[in-house]
Write a protein that holds these residues in place. Sequence first.
Motif, PDB file in Angstrom:
ATOM      1  N   LEU A 179       0.868  -1.175   0.000  1.00 20.00           N
ATOM      2  CA  LEU A 179       0.000   0.000   0.000  1.00 20.00           C
ATOM      3  C   LEU A 179       0.906   1.226   0.000  1.00 20.00           C
ATOM      4  N   MET A 180       0.679   2.142  -0.924  1.00 24.33           N
ATOM      5  CA  MET A 180       1.540   3.322  -1.019  1.00 24.33           C
ATOM      6  C   MET A 180       0.661   4.572  -1.008  1.00 24.33           C
ATOM      7  N   ASP A 181       0.835   5.374   0.047  1.00 24.13           N
ATOM      8  CA  ASP A 181       0.002   6.573   0.179  1.00 24.13           C
ATOM      9  C   ASP A 181       0.796   7.797  -0.273  1.00 24.13           C
ATOM     10  N   GLU A 182       0.552   8.236  -1.472  1.00 18.55           N
ATOM     11  CA  GLU A 182       1.260   9.376  -2.071  1.00 18.55           C
ATOM     12  C   GLU A 182       2.781   9.242  -1.897  1.00 18.55           C
ATOM     13  N   PRO A 183       3.354   8.146  -2.365  1.00 21.56           N
ATOM     14  CA  PRO A 183       4.771   7.888  -2.083  1.00 21.56           C
ATOM     15  C   PRO A 183       5.721   8.851  -2.778  1.00 21.56           C
ATOM     16  N   CYS A 184       5.242   9.602  -3.754  1.00 19.18           N
ATOM     17  CA  CYS A 184       6.138  10.497  -4.498  1.00 19.18           C
ATOM     18  C   CYS A 184       5.872  11.963  -4.219  1.00 19.18           C
ATOM     19  N   SER A 185       4.942  12.262  -3.329  1.00 14.40           N
ATOM     20  CA  SER A 185       4.543  13.674  -3.221  1.00 14.40           C
ATOM     21  C   SER A 185       5.643  14.538  -2.625  1.00 14.40           C
ATOM     22  N   ALA A 186       6.619  13.915  -1.934  1.00 17.68           N
ATOM     23  CA  ALA A 186       7.719  14.725  -1.392  1.00 17.68           C
ATOM     24  C   ALA A 186       8.975  14.624  -2.263  1.00 17.68           C
TER      25      ALA A 186
END
Length: 269
Positions: A179-186
């Motif tokens: 499960l990946m919750d916005e893994p690239c937003s940072a």
Amino acid sequence: MTHVSHTSVATAPVLQAENLSVFYGSFKAVRDVYLDIARNQVTAFIGPSGCGKSTVLRCFNRLNDLIPGCHIQGRILFDNQNIHDKRIDPVELRRRIGMVFQRPNPFPKTIYENIAFGARINGYQGNMDELVEQSLRQAALWDEVKDKYKRESGLALSGGQQQRLCIARAIAIQPEVLLMDEPCSALDPISTRRVEELIQELKQRYTIIIVTHNMQQATRVADMTAFFNAEATEKGNKMGYLVEYAPTEQIFNNPQQEFTRQYVTGQFG
Ligand SMILES: Nc1ncnc2c1ncn2[C@@H]1O[C@H](COP(=O)(O)OP(=O)(O)OP(=O)(O)O)[C@@H](O)[C@H]1O
Ligand SMILES: [Mg+2]
């Protein structure tokens, strides 16, 4: 009430939400979700802030159990077994369904220990050096850290590298689902690309659910896309629900719901 019926998925579903509603205390945050997650595919959750994407995601490995007052109605099946069945150990469930968070969160330990720690706790008996190297390779981080991973802290890596380290840590305990919750937003665009390529590779072995606000990202990585929205309730709250769930190509090019069309063309709200 709008009701989204089961959308058939290309492979046997690994996870199924059946009439799932999620509450924080008496507040119903998400209602009536029916969703089958296809095995070895990437599923994207998209939708405006507050529509319940993270809430639904956390249900799948019972992370919401850790939030006081949070409870669900309906059922979630993992390999056809109800995850709230008394025989299911939530710790073991979270080993089988791993999580990668929005902000990379390495432990203040060496790169090596970041990976070995969780594996050891989970009773890994094999060759730890091999496991660490293999996990770093799978997470496309090996080349960048192979000269220093035994002595340098995970916190000394760049944000994009830290996120790949967290992915390496998650896959080292051999989950079936990530499960990946916005893994690239940072992350910057280059690190984002690397993580997206990694997702494409990982789906050979894992089932992945990714929450993203980046539409291009959903079209690049996801086989299936679920669009969530929130509607105003009589009490003045917003309640999330699943508007449409279909192959990504259809969600973006030929959505069946007007809200979906508005959202993916940027004309929403
Ligand atoms: N720990 C919590 N306690 C109480 N309410 C919560 C909690 N977490 C989320 N909520 C509420 O549940 C609803 C859904 O929130 P959630 O975080 O799942 O939305 P989201 O779609 O992930 O939004 P975003 O895109 O901003 O991350 C919101 O109304 C939010 O305020
Ligand atoms: Mg969220």
